[in-house]
Write an enzyme that holds these catalytic residues in place. Structure first.
Site, PDB file in Angstrom:
ATOM      1  N   ARG A 262       0.847  -1.207   0.000  1.00  0.00           N
ATOM      2  CA  ARG A 262       0.000   0.000   0.000  1.00  0.00           C
ATOM      3  C   ARG A 262       0.882   1.257   0.000  1.00  0.00           C
ATOM      4  O   ARG A 262       0.568   2.245   0.643  1.00  0.00           O
ATOM      5  CB  ARG A 262      -0.953  -0.003   1.187  1.00  0.00           C
ATOM      6  CG  ARG A 262      -2.191   0.878   1.018  1.00  0.00           C
ATOM      7  CD  ARG A 262      -3.146   0.742   2.187  1.00  0.00           C
ATOM      8  NE  ARG A 262      -4.327   1.590   2.039  1.00  0.00           N
ATOM      9  CZ  ARG A 262      -4.652   2.584   2.859  1.00  0.00           C
ATOM     10  NH1 ARG A 262      -3.896   2.870   3.896  1.00  0.00           N
ATOM     11  NH2 ARG A 262      -5.744   3.294   2.656  1.00  0.00           N
TER      12      ARG A 262
ATOM     13  N   ASP B  29      -5.101   1.948  12.841  1.00  0.00           N
ATOM     14  CA  ASP B  29      -4.981   0.974  11.757  1.00  0.00           C
ATOM     15  C   ASP B  29      -3.539   0.484  11.623  1.00  0.00           C
ATOM     16  O   ASP B  29      -2.589   1.120  12.128  1.00  0.00           O
ATOM     17  CB  ASP B  29      -5.443   1.604  10.441  1.00  0.00           C
ATOM     18  CG  ASP B  29      -6.079   0.593   9.503  1.00  0.00           C
ATOM     19  OD1 ASP B  29      -5.845  -0.618   9.682  1.00  0.00           O
ATOM     20  OD2 ASP B  29      -6.817   1.008   8.589  1.00  0.00           O
TER      21      ASP B  29
ATOM     22  N   ASP C 136     -12.341  -5.905   6.998  1.00  0.00           N
ATOM     23  CA  ASP C 136     -12.673  -4.899   5.992  1.00  0.00           C
ATOM     24  C   ASP C 136     -13.812  -5.372   5.086  1.00  0.00           C
ATOM     25  O   ASP C 136     -14.342  -4.593   4.295  1.00  0.00           O
ATOM     26  CB  ASP C 136     -11.448  -4.583   5.132  1.00  0.00           C
ATOM     27  CG  ASP C 136     -10.534  -3.558   5.796  1.00  0.00           C
ATOM     28  OD1 ASP C 136     -10.956  -2.942   6.792  1.00  0.00           O
ATOM     29  OD2 ASP C 136      -9.393  -3.385   5.314  1.00  0.00           O
TER      30      ASP C 136
END
Length: 731
Positions: free
Chosen positions: A444, A479, A549
């Site tokens: 990411r 997170d 998620d």
């Protein structure tokens, strides 16, 4: 008294209200495991320790110190490495001469009321009035001049025992090559092991595996407990169900690399172990220093998996979760992520807030995109300064505007990460985890900060604290969107690189402890790309966790069912999102999505402005209903009634501890042609009282609801669900 010592027999009886755990000091030298199971009145059962007759000739003359003593056939409480026990050890040391042999023998024990805190590690705790006692069994390895203290904490009213181990090197510099938290030898191997496994978007699926000779294990080497496996296992027999049979559960209060294994030998005995994964673990223990393992939680139930789960739930809800929110109902929130992604600013947040307040939402969470130059996922992690172009006046102004609407402000953070395209990285490129000469693996578009370093951790503590000090922030979603690679640290010498993973976790815990103590009014929620770090260790700091998620309601049935095996419903966050679902593209009715979320921690992940008037009215009604039952979600006992792993139906219920009220949910995935009569039998009610059901406007006897069951209304179409509320009738 939770712990009894029979001095003449050398037997320790660790007793909760309903369970017994028995240890025998064999020849006053080695602690041996005798029994763990349903409570027994007389613990003097050392005859049970004797090996089967077929092995007797192998242990004749097997006195302590005799060369004939064969350890392989004995059930040790904390087995060592390098002698005649060829099963996996609970620990391994390495002395100055490079040898890894150890022989630790009993020297003393202490029994005392209460429990001592584990410094720097999350742990189950006690409060005034708790019936808790501690046994410390100290072993001594004379050659290594090392003491090993086995610590047992007995939570009498919670039917749970916790264990950890403490090593202390008196005069030598040693290495710990492995140091597990718990080892239990079963004379008779259980039939099956249950684990919670999966991946991102498919976390904590329940897997039931048959045990056989050899090793059955789960573990993580990712630096976090992981999506793939969870630091929990249950041992059951083939005939164990939700309500019948033996169930042994062990959970680890730890958030890093772990191992959980069942080793079955040729005689169908089993050694069960759990703790820090020995993979890339090597801890230098200097003279005068100590090392403490993470804590393991042991729960036995004689009435199946349901009873085991409820015992874990009670303990974790009340003696692992901490702070104000342990006992407080949770707010209904709206998160901006699936509504706007990075396209957020002050005005868009207020637009969402207007709709949110109208339907009864209490908290608005500004997700990723509020800091630095964060317009996508390619930059700014580490630059924890609010973007004033997006939010003029910062969070202080936004919080005040939300407060005027009756809403509170929450934010998203990812403090363990750093973007290569960030001011922090340009100033401190050495702060990320890296190995010189090797590619710095990104996921990411981000790297991981080296939290094994105190200076890096301290800098991030202050950066996040400045943000939280800047405004009236009510909630923080923490997170962690990637795993650890190129592991090691420039701050550690060569002989301490094996300490990296554990030091990372210890400093993460220090960060979380500092933050939760500085900001006790903030509700902290755990997330790691969903449920990638949902474990008992994180529950000590986070009273709730974003379990996946994947917000698709049908997929969530299995995720939430599996998670409930050891984690309480109040700790599981379940959001209602838009359809078609972003992750799977599936469309389910709004009522189905609402029912899937109601038994857990309710929230929304959508743009409410896209709803029509009917959907908005349904949402308003759902939130109002949830506020009626959220005290039950917080403190209720959870019963699983039908499993999504066994068929087309799922059902579960929450019931008040005093059985005065209950709420039941039923789900059917796919419509069937010419369906048979369907009903669901309830559990846990008082059989001798009458209950009134609000949805059917009828009265029912408790025994009828449990033995005859509740008929399921027929309705055509896929993804059908319904819900019933019951209240005890005062005669």
């Amino acid at each position: 008294m939770a712990i009894e010592f029979l001095n003449r027999q050398g037997i320790f009886h660790l007793a909760t209200n309903n369970t017994s755990y028995v240890i025998k000091l064999w020849q006053n030298t080695y602690p041996m495991h005798v029994y763990w199971g349903e409570r027994i009145a007389n613990p003097n059962i050392d005859w049970h320790l004797e090996t089967p007759y077929r092995r007797r000739e192998r242990i004749q003359g097997g006195e302590v110190g005799s060369p004939q003593f064969t350890r392989e056939y004995w059930p040790f409480e904390y087995p060592c490495y390098g002698t005649s026990d060829f099963r996996p050890p609970a620990y391994e040391i390495q002395t100055g001469n490079g040898r890894t042999l150890s022989d630790a023998r009993y020297i003393e024990h202490h029994i005392y009321d209460g429990k001592t805190a584990l410094q720097g590690l999350p742990h189950v705790y006690t409060e005034a009035g708790d019936k808790v006692q501690t046994l410390e069994l100290t072993l001594y390895d004379a050659f290594a001049d090392l003491t090993i203290t086995l610590v047992y904490n007995v939570f009498e009213d919670y039917d749970a025992i916790t264990r950890h181990t403490r090593f202390y090197s008196k005069s030598q510099n040693l290495f710990l090559n492995s140091a597990l938290s718990v080892s239990v030898d079963f004379k008779n191997m259980p039939d099956e092991m249950i684990q919670l496994s999966g991946t991102a978007l498919r976390e904590k699926h329940l897997h039931r595996r048959k045990l056989d000779c050899g090793t059955t294990s789960v573990d993580s080497t990712r630096g976090i407990s992981s999506h793939q496996q969870n630091p929990f296992l249950a041992l059951v027999n083939e005939n164990t169900t939700e309500d019948y049979g033996d169930a042994y559960g062990i959970g680890l209060v730890y958030s890093g690399n772990f191992t959980a294994a069942v080793h079955c030998d040729m005689h169908r005995s089993a050694r069960v172990q759990m703790g820090i994964n020995p993979f890339h673990f090597k801890w230098q223990l200097l003279a005068g220093e100590s090392f403490t393992t993470p804590e393991a939680v042991l729960v036995y139930a004689s009435h199946g998996l349901g009873e085991m789960s409820r015992r874990f739930h009670r303990l974790y809800r009340k003696r692992l979760c901490r702070g104000y929110y342990r006992d407080a109902v949770r707010p209904v929130l709206l998160n901006t992520w699936e509504a706007a992604y990075f396209n957020i600013n002050h005005d868009t947040i207020l637009k969402y807030a207007e709709k949110a307040k109208d339907v009864g939402v209490e908290l608005l969470v500004v997700d990723d995109g509020w800091f630095g130059k964060r317009d996508d996922d390619t930059s700014s992690l580490g630059d924890w300064v609010i973007n004033e172009k997006k939010f003029p006046g910062g969070f202080q102004v936004l919080a005040k505007d939300l407060n005027k609407l009756g809403l509170k402000l929450g934010i998203w953070v990812e403090p363990e990460m750093i973007s290569p395209n960030s001011e922090l990285y340009r100033q401190h490129p050495d702060w990320c985890i890296h190995a010189d000469g090797y590619v710095r693996t990104q996921w990411r578009n981000q790297l991981v900060l080296d939290f094994s370093r105190d200076d890096v951790t301290d800098a991030m503590i202050e950066a996040i604290s400045r943000v939280l000090d800047s405004a009236d922030i009510y909630y923080v979603k923490w997170d962690c969107n990637r795993r650890l690679t190129e592991c090691g640290s420039d701050a550690l010498p060569a002989d301490r690189q094996g300490e990296f993973y554990h030091r990372y976790v210890l400093n993460l815990y220090r960060f979380l402890e500092t933050l939760t103590q500085r900001f006790p009014h903030i509700l902290f929620e755990n997330c790691a790309s969903g449920g990638g770090r949902f474990d008992a260790g994180m529950m000590y700091y986070f009273p709730q966790t974003w379990v996946s998620d994947n917000s698709d309601a049908f997929a969530r049935l299995k995720i939430q069912y599996g998670s409930s095996l050891c984690y309480p419903p109040i700790a599981i966050t379940a959001h209602i999102s838009d359809v078609p679902n972003e992750q799977l593209g599936r469309t389910t009715p709004l009522s189905f999505r609402q029912h899937v979320s109601q038994p857990f921690n309710l929230g929304y992940e959508m743009d409410l402005a896209k709803m029509d008037e009917i959907q908005l009215e349904q949402t308003c009604e759902n939130i109002a209903l949830y506020k009626q039952i959220r005290e039950l979600v917080l403190n209720g006992e959870f019963y699983r009634l039908k499993s999504p792993y066994e068929g087309n139906e799922t059902a579960w219920m929450l019931i008040a501890p005093d059985c005065s009220q209950a709420t039941v949910w039923y789900y059917k995935a796919l419509a069937q042609g010419e369906e048979a009569y369907l009903n669901v039998k309830l559990k846990g009610l008082n059989p001798n009282v009458r209950y009134y059901c609000k949805q059917t406007a009828q009265f029912y006897e408790g025994d009828v609801l449990m033995r005859v069951g509740l008929p399921i209304p027929w309705e055509n179409g896929d993804f059908f669900s319904c819900m019933w509320q019951f209240k005890q009738v005062k005669e």
